[in-house]
Design a protein around this motif. Sequence first.
Motif, PDB file in Angstrom:
ATOM      1  N   MET A  83       0.828  -1.192   0.000  1.00 47.92           N
ATOM      2  CA  MET A  83       0.000   0.000   0.000  1.00 47.92           C
ATOM      3  C   MET A  83       0.872   1.256   0.000  1.00 47.92           C
ATOM      4  O   MET A  83       0.618   2.207  -0.752  1.00 47.92           O
ATOM      5  CB  MET A  83      -0.925   0.002   1.215  1.00 47.92           C
ATOM      6  CG  MET A  83      -1.900   1.179   1.251  1.00 47.92           C
ATOM      7  SD  MET A  83      -2.862   1.216   2.768  1.00 47.92           S
ATOM      8  CE  MET A  83      -1.609   1.690   3.952  1.00 47.92           C
ATOM      9  N   ILE A  84       1.926   1.263   0.831  1.00 49.02           N
ATOM     10  CA  ILE A  84       2.837   2.410   0.891  1.00 49.02           C
ATOM     11  C   ILE A  84       3.557   2.581  -0.438  1.00 49.02           C
ATOM     12  O   ILE A  84       3.720   3.705  -0.935  1.00 49.02           O
ATOM     13  CB  ILE A  84       3.846   2.226   2.040  1.00 49.02           C
ATOM     14  CG1 ILE A  84       3.134   2.286   3.399  1.00 49.02           C
ATOM     15  CG2 ILE A  84       4.946   3.284   1.977  1.00 49.02           C
ATOM     16  CD1 ILE A  84       4.022   1.959   4.580  1.00 49.02           C
ATOM     17  N   ARG A  85       3.968   1.459  -1.048  1.00 48.81           N
ATOM     18  CA  ARG A  85       4.676   1.517  -2.327  1.00 48.81           C
ATOM     19  C   ARG A  85       3.771   2.093  -3.418  1.00 48.81           C
ATOM     20  O   ARG A  85       4.208   2.914  -4.229  1.00 48.81           O
ATOM     21  CB  ARG A  85       5.149   0.112  -2.703  1.00 48.81           C
ATOM     22  CG  ARG A  85       5.985   0.055  -3.972  1.00 48.81           C
ATOM     23  CD  ARG A  85       6.482  -1.349  -4.205  1.00 48.81           C
ATOM     24  NE  ARG A  85       7.427  -1.751  -3.161  1.00 48.81           N
ATOM     25  CZ  ARG A  85       7.805  -3.015  -2.968  1.00 48.81           C
ATOM     26  NH1 ARG A  85       7.305  -3.980  -3.705  1.00 48.81           N
ATOM     27  NH2 ARG A  85       8.674  -3.295  -2.028  1.00 48.81           N
ATOM     28  N   ASN A  86       2.507   1.658  -3.440  1.00 50.99           N
ATOM     29  CA  ASN A  86       1.566   2.164  -4.441  1.00 50.99           C
ATOM     30  C   ASN A  86       1.307   3.657  -4.254  1.00 50.99           C
ATOM     31  O   ASN A  86       1.230   4.417  -5.233  1.00 50.99           O
ATOM     32  CB  ASN A  86       0.249   1.394  -4.364  1.00 50.99           C
ATOM     33  CG  ASN A  86       0.394  -0.042  -4.841  1.00 50.99           C
ATOM     34  OD1 ASN A  86       1.294  -0.366  -5.616  1.00 50.99           O
ATOM     35  ND2 ASN A  86      -0.483  -0.918  -4.367  1.00 50.99           N
ATOM     36  N   LYS A  87       1.184   4.062  -2.998  1.00 57.16           N
ATOM     37  CA  LYS A  87       0.957   5.478  -2.713  1.00 57.16           C
ATOM     38  C   LYS A  87       2.156   6.317  -3.139  1.00 57.16           C
ATOM     39  O   LYS A  87       2.005   7.396  -3.722  1.00 57.16           O
ATOM     40  CB  LYS A  87       0.680   5.670  -1.219  1.00 57.16           C
ATOM     41  CG  LYS A  87       0.261   7.079  -0.848  1.00 57.16           C
ATOM     42  CD  LYS A  87      -0.122   7.168   0.615  1.00 57.16           C
ATOM     43  CE  LYS A  87      -0.568   8.585   0.978  1.00 57.16           C
ATOM     44  NZ  LYS A  87      -0.944   8.685   2.407  1.00 57.16           N
TER      45      LYS A  87
END
Length: 345
Positions: free
Chosen positions: A193-197
Amino acid sequence: MEKNLTTPYMDMVTSKMHIMDAQKHFGRLRDMLAEWSNDSGDLVNGSALLFPDFPPKKDHIYDKLYEKSSDETEVAALLSIILTGLLAVVERQLADQLPGGKFYNVDDRVRKETQSMPLHNLSSENLFARLDRLQKNMPNANTVTMEGIILWSHNKTYAYLNSLELKEKDALIQKARQKSPQILKAYRERKEMIRNKYREQLQEKQKQKLAKDRRTAERKDKIVDDISSQEGACKSREELELNIVNMTEKETFSYLQAQIRYQKNIHGIKKGTEKLDYQFQHKGKRFTAEQLKQNLVKILECENGHDQEATPITPANPEKKEEKLTALKRKLTDKIGNQRKQRKQ
């Protein structure tokens, strides 16, 4: 500074002292800084004592620092400036603990509530230092692994498990093993999720940069087109005079603006000129055509290498140096006075 201020202060904040009992030390710190900022002689000759309970550590470095030197006068002047700046910081950041502050001389209830409050943030700094070391020693370890190692060490988990009965210890270890896949799954989901954000934010920044570059290119193209319609950019004062001789005032004004705009956006602000030379108004007042002409001439002369020669470097004048130090100290003193007035209001 390190021997007489930094180390005694750190010795004080790392001692087993109630945070409210540190107020007397904060007050003495403020008073001694105020005294030494006016006369730093005690710091220079080695007789300074910030906190009687936490004297400076005297060793061979301390003895070497306080050997007689020809630079003592200049050191004293510099210390006066530094200590005045420190005094301003202390009065601002410790205002609540100094006389008149909201935490000065509190009642027993507040003392009880703040009994476990530390005087420093060394604990959190220690955790980040451990994390930094783990990242260097274990570059391929994930965050969950490093968190487990830090918590295991910080919470003394090994000693806690050894204090339990064997049956209870085995039950806790088994429970931890069962929860491990669940924790790792949550970690991977959070990481994705952090990587996508982050990827979305990066794409948005790239999009904004491309849009900005496109606008800049379009603006420069328009500026070049405007200059081309005026038979190109001026190269000298003589060419400028020749081009505007038969122009009306309005045409001259537009011509000068276009030329200055071209110099600023295509060639950039040149050495020997100021940002004001490329503006069309100042403090809400528009420049006249004559003022624009003078500014453009200055820009063209700098472009052609006619700017003023560099001023040779000369040794500093001791009297001027002392005047600058005095002015700086006066500025810091005024700042302290303003801070005190604001606290009283």
